[in-house]
Design a protein around this motif. Structure first.
Motif, mmCIF file in Angstrom:
data_model
loop_
_atom_site.group_PDB
_atom_site.id
_atom_site.type_symbol
_atom_site.label_atom_id
_atom_site.label_comp_id
_atom_site.label_asym_id
_atom_site.label_seq_id
_atom_site.Cartn_x
_atom_site.Cartn_y
_atom_site.Cartn_z
ATOM 1 N N TYR A 183 51.505 -13.292 9.407
ATOM 2 C CA TYR A 183 50.316 -14.079 9.076
ATOM 3 C C TYR A 183 49.716 -13.438 7.830
ATOM 4 C CZ TYR A 183 46.131 -16.937 10.062
ATOM 5 O OH TYR A 183 45.103 -17.845 10.012
ATOM 6 N N ASP A 184 50.347 -13.695 6.693
ATOM 7 C CA ASP A 184 50.000 -13.011 5.453
ATOM 8 C C ASP A 184 48.573 -13.307 5.004
ATOM 9 O OD1 ASP A 184 52.650 -12.034 5.327
ATOM 10 O OD2 ASP A 184 53.311 -13.911 4.423
ATOM 11 N N GLU A 185 48.133 -14.541 5.203
ATOM 12 C CA GLU A 185 46.779 -14.903 4.787
ATOM 13 C C GLU A 185 45.727 -14.124 5.579
ATOM 14 O OE1 GLU A 185 49.066 -18.919 5.228
ATOM 15 O OE2 GLU A 185 49.161 -16.875 6.050
ATOM 16 N N PHE A 186 46.020 -13.850 6.824
ATOM 17 C CA PHE A 186 45.095 -13.099 7.680
ATOM 18 C C PHE A 186 44.972 -11.664 7.197
ATOM 19 C CE2 PHE A 186 44.399 -11.012 12.014
ATOM 20 C CZ PHE A 186 43.041 -11.305 12.043
ATOM 21 N N ASN A 187 46.109 -11.048 6.866
ATOM 22 C CA ASN A 187 46.066 -9.697 6.332
ATOM 23 C C ASN A 187 45.328 -9.649 4.998
ATOM 24 O OD1 ASN A 187 47.517 -8.143 8.321
ATOM 25 N ND2 ASN A 187 49.372 -9.162 7.667
ATOM 26 N N ALA A 188 45.547 -10.671 4.169
ATOM 27 C CA ALA A 188 44.947 -10.678 2.838
ATOM 28 C C ALA A 188 43.449 -10.937 2.882
ATOM 29 C CB ALA A 188 45.635 -11.732 1.964
ATOM 30 N N ASN A 189 43.014 -11.784 3.813
ATOM 31 C CA ASN A 189 41.606 -12.170 3.847
ATOM 32 C C ASN A 189 41.220 -12.501 5.281
ATOM 33 O OD1 ASN A 189 39.028 -13.222 3.413
ATOM 34 N ND2 ASN A 189 39.615 -14.082 1.415
ATOM 35 N N ALA A 190 40.980 -11.466 6.052
ATOM 36 C CA ALA A 190 40.720 -11.651 7.484
ATOM 37 C C ALA A 190 39.451 -12.464 7.735
ATOM 38 C CB ALA A 190 40.615 -10.292 8.168
ATOM 39 N N ASN A 191 38.414 -12.255 6.947
ATOM 40 C CA ASN A 191 37.183 -13.010 7.158
ATOM 41 C C ASN A 191 37.415 -14.504 7.009
ATOM 42 O OD1 ASN A 191 35.771 -10.690 7.626
ATOM 43 N ND2 ASN A 191 34.730 -10.636 5.647
ATOM 44 N N GLU A 192 38.133 -14.860 5.962
ATOM 45 C CA GLU A 192 38.377 -16.273 5.697
ATOM 46 C C GLU A 192 39.251 -16.907 6.766
ATOM 47 O OE1 GLU A 192 41.028 -17.632 2.344
ATOM 48 O OE2 GLU A 192 39.083 -18.188 1.507
ATOM 49 N N GLN A 193 40.175 -16.132 7.347
ATOM 50 C CA GLN A 193 41.143 -16.660 8.303
ATOM 51 C C GLN A 193 40.727 -16.450 9.763
ATOM 52 O OE1 GLN A 193 44.149 -18.345 7.678
ATOM 53 N NE2 GLN A 193 43.344 -18.472 5.591
ATOM 54 N N GLU A 194 39.584 -15.841 9.996
ATOM 55 C CA GLU A 194 39.188 -15.501 11.360
ATOM 56 C C GLU A 194 39.194 -16.711 12.298
ATOM 57 O OE1 GLU A 194 35.061 -14.421 13.608
ATOM 58 O OE2 GLU A 194 35.512 -13.267 11.798
ATOM 59 N N THR A 195 38.579 -17.800 11.874
ATOM 60 C CA THR A 195 38.476 -18.975 12.741
ATOM 61 C C THR A 195 39.858 -19.507 13.102
ATOM 62 O OG1 THR A 195 36.379 -19.549 11.682
ATOM 63 C CG2 THR A 195 37.457 -21.270 12.972
ATOM 64 N N ARG A 196 40.751 -19.525 12.126
ATOM 65 C CA ARG A 196 42.109 -20.034 12.368
ATOM 66 C C ARG A 196 42.887 -19.091 13.281
ATOM 67 N NH1 ARG A 196 47.210 -20.445 8.826
ATOM 68 N NH2 ARG A 196 48.170 -22.418 9.472
ATOM 69 N N PHE A 197 42.774 -17.787 13.029
ATOM 70 C CA PHE A 197 43.434 -16.789 13.862
ATOM 71 C C PHE A 197 43.041 -16.962 15.326
ATOM 72 C CE2 PHE A 197 42.742 -12.449 15.730
ATOM 73 C CZ PHE A 197 44.071 -12.085 15.905
ATOM 74 N N LEU A 198 41.769 -17.108 15.584
ATOM 75 C CA LEU A 198 41.297 -17.264 16.954
ATOM 76 C C LEU A 198 41.730 -18.600 17.553
ATOM 77 C CD1 LEU A 198 37.697 -15.771 16.581
ATOM 78 C CD2 LEU A 198 39.792 -14.625 17.360
ATOM 79 N N ALA A 199 41.735 -19.647 16.739
ATOM 80 C CA ALA A 199 42.164 -20.954 17.241
ATOM 81 C C ALA A 199 43.639 -20.942 17.628
ATOM 82 C CB ALA A 199 41.906 -22.028 16.191
#
Length: 433
Positions: A183-199
């Motif tokens: 999940y490269d986007e999560f590593n790069a920008n965890a704040n931005e991807q938080e909602t998607r990661f949890l979903a």
């Protein structure tokens, strides 16, 4: 583990079209995973840099989608179900149950299965079971098969493919670790991807919550980048809360920060009230041995002929790029001259790493799992087998279950072209009785 930074060139993504496995270039994940695999950084350095960057550049994430907004699905009805009245799990028994495992690498963590040379086949699960393995860790690029906008629905066809994996693994009596990988986007920008990661995790845990106890969830492979120690601790808590909102029963695996580095175990902050958690670290030290000549890492890793353990019978001359990186040049100086007892490619470093991991277990009363370890095929087979055997022995001596990286690609214990295991590696992992 020495305190050092490993500089790497841009990662190379190699695509393969053939079905089945090929013993070719490892996946993009390994390029990133080993970037800092054996780097020990101080908490102060890590925490001083990344958070300030995120505060200025990262937008505030949208509110997490409500339960009604997240699409929930059910798995193939043929999959086995647990007793709904089953008692809470004993996490130490869950950890012991993992035993000896292997990663199904280069398959489902690729952008599309098959692009990295591996397409999973039904026969693989019996082949794995018959060899004596007890667990398959399944690296999965969930983010590559889900909408990028709310409610972030995971593709139905992809869920069906994961059901297929579960079906064949469970039929063979194998434990299954469902790992969120690449999940490269999560590593790069965890704040931005938080909602998607949890979903994503809400969908996964809701779908598989009724499966038996030999199915495990792994929140995120090798947290790195924007996932500093403090940020990862916040995210893992939110991830646990999300999983537990759907599934209060299954065991969750949590990787240490800094690319699942054993030295970062001390930074983990897991809620005291969450006891059904296994912590994981990965081990690829010494990196200049395990990844020698790998074309997806930096040119300073280009020196071939590094044997384990050191010193070599004949001096190994490092490539010019290695000489330009001070710590690499120093490493080869020590490797060529120091006796095995103090050699940087000697057993003592592995012993020290695993002793520290066991100390963490005792201090925190939580089990540990060695989720990945392996040596790439550019190393000579005898050295690969010796190193693999020694790491496996250390894991078992300390009571850690383990999962070798990986089944049938560049690190593979299995040769798909020959339709047979590589005997030296298999014997190193599962010694003949």
């Amino acid at each position: 583990m020495q305190k050092r930074m490993i500089t790497l060139t841009a990662l190379l993504l190699v695509f393969f079209g053939a079905a089945g496995c090929t013993d070719g270039t490892p996946n993009q994940e390994k390029a990133a995973a080993n970037k800092a695999e054996n780097v020990t950084q101080s908490p102060s350095k890590d925490e001083k840099t990344a958070p300030s960057q995120g505060a200025a550049a990262v937008p505030t994430p949208d509110p997490a989608p409500s339960q009604a907004e997240v699409p929930l699905t059910t798995p193939d009805p043929k999959l086995p179900k647990r007793d709904p009245q089953a008692a809470p799990l004993d996490v130490f028994k869950q950890s012991k149950q993992l035993g000896r495992g292997v990663n199904l690498g280069n398959a489902l963590e690729a952008p599309v299965e098959g692009q990295w040379g591996v397409t999973l086949e039904e026969s693989y699960f019996k082949t794995i079971k018959d060899a004596g393995f007890e667990t398959v860790r399944v690296p999965i690029k969930w983010s590559g098969h889900a909408d990028t906008n709310a409610p972030y629905a995971i593709e139905a066809a992809f869920f069906d493919r994961i059901d297929w994996v579960l079906d064949h693994a469970l039929k063979q009596g194998l434990n299954v670790v469902l790992d969120m990988h690449n999940y490269d986007e999560f590593n790069a920008n965890a704040n931005e991807q938080e909602t998607r990661f949890l979903a994503l995790w809400r969908q996964i845990s809701a779908r598989y919550k009724e499966l038996p106890n030999n199915v495990y969830y792994e929140l995120a492979n090798e947290p790195n980048g924007s996932l500093t120690w403090s940020k990862w601790n916040k995210m893992l808590k939110k991830g646990l809360e999300t999983v537990r909102s759907e599934d209060q029963w299954h065991t969750v695996i949590i990787d240490s920060a800094n690319w699942s580095n054993y030295a970062s175990l001390v930074s983990l902050d897991i809620p005291d009230n969450e006891q059904n958690v296994i912590v994981s670290f990965h081990y690829y030290d010494p990196f200049l041995f395990t990844h020698q000549g790998a074309d997806w890492v930096g040119p300073e890793n280009g020196t071939a002929g590094v044997v384990w353990p050191g010193p070599p019978a004949q001096k190994v001359e490092p490539v010019d790029a290695a000489k330009q990186v001070q710590w690499v040049n120093d490493w080869f100086g020590a490797y060529n001259t120091q006796p095995t007892e103090t050699n940087p490619a000697g057993p003592h470093a592995i012993v020290e790493a695993f002793d520290k991991a066991e100390s963490w277990v005792k201090e925190n009363n939580r089990p540990i799992w060695l989720g990945e370890f392996g040596a790439y095929s550019n190393a000579d087979m005898a050295s690969r087998a010796r190193w693999t055997s020694f790491v496996r022995e250390q894991a078992e001596k300390h009571g850690f279950g383990w999962s070798y990286w990986e089944f049938c690609a560049g690190f593979g214990v299995y040769d798909p072209a020959a339709n047979a295991y590589r005997k030296e590696l298999l014997d190193a992992l599962i010694p003949p009785k």
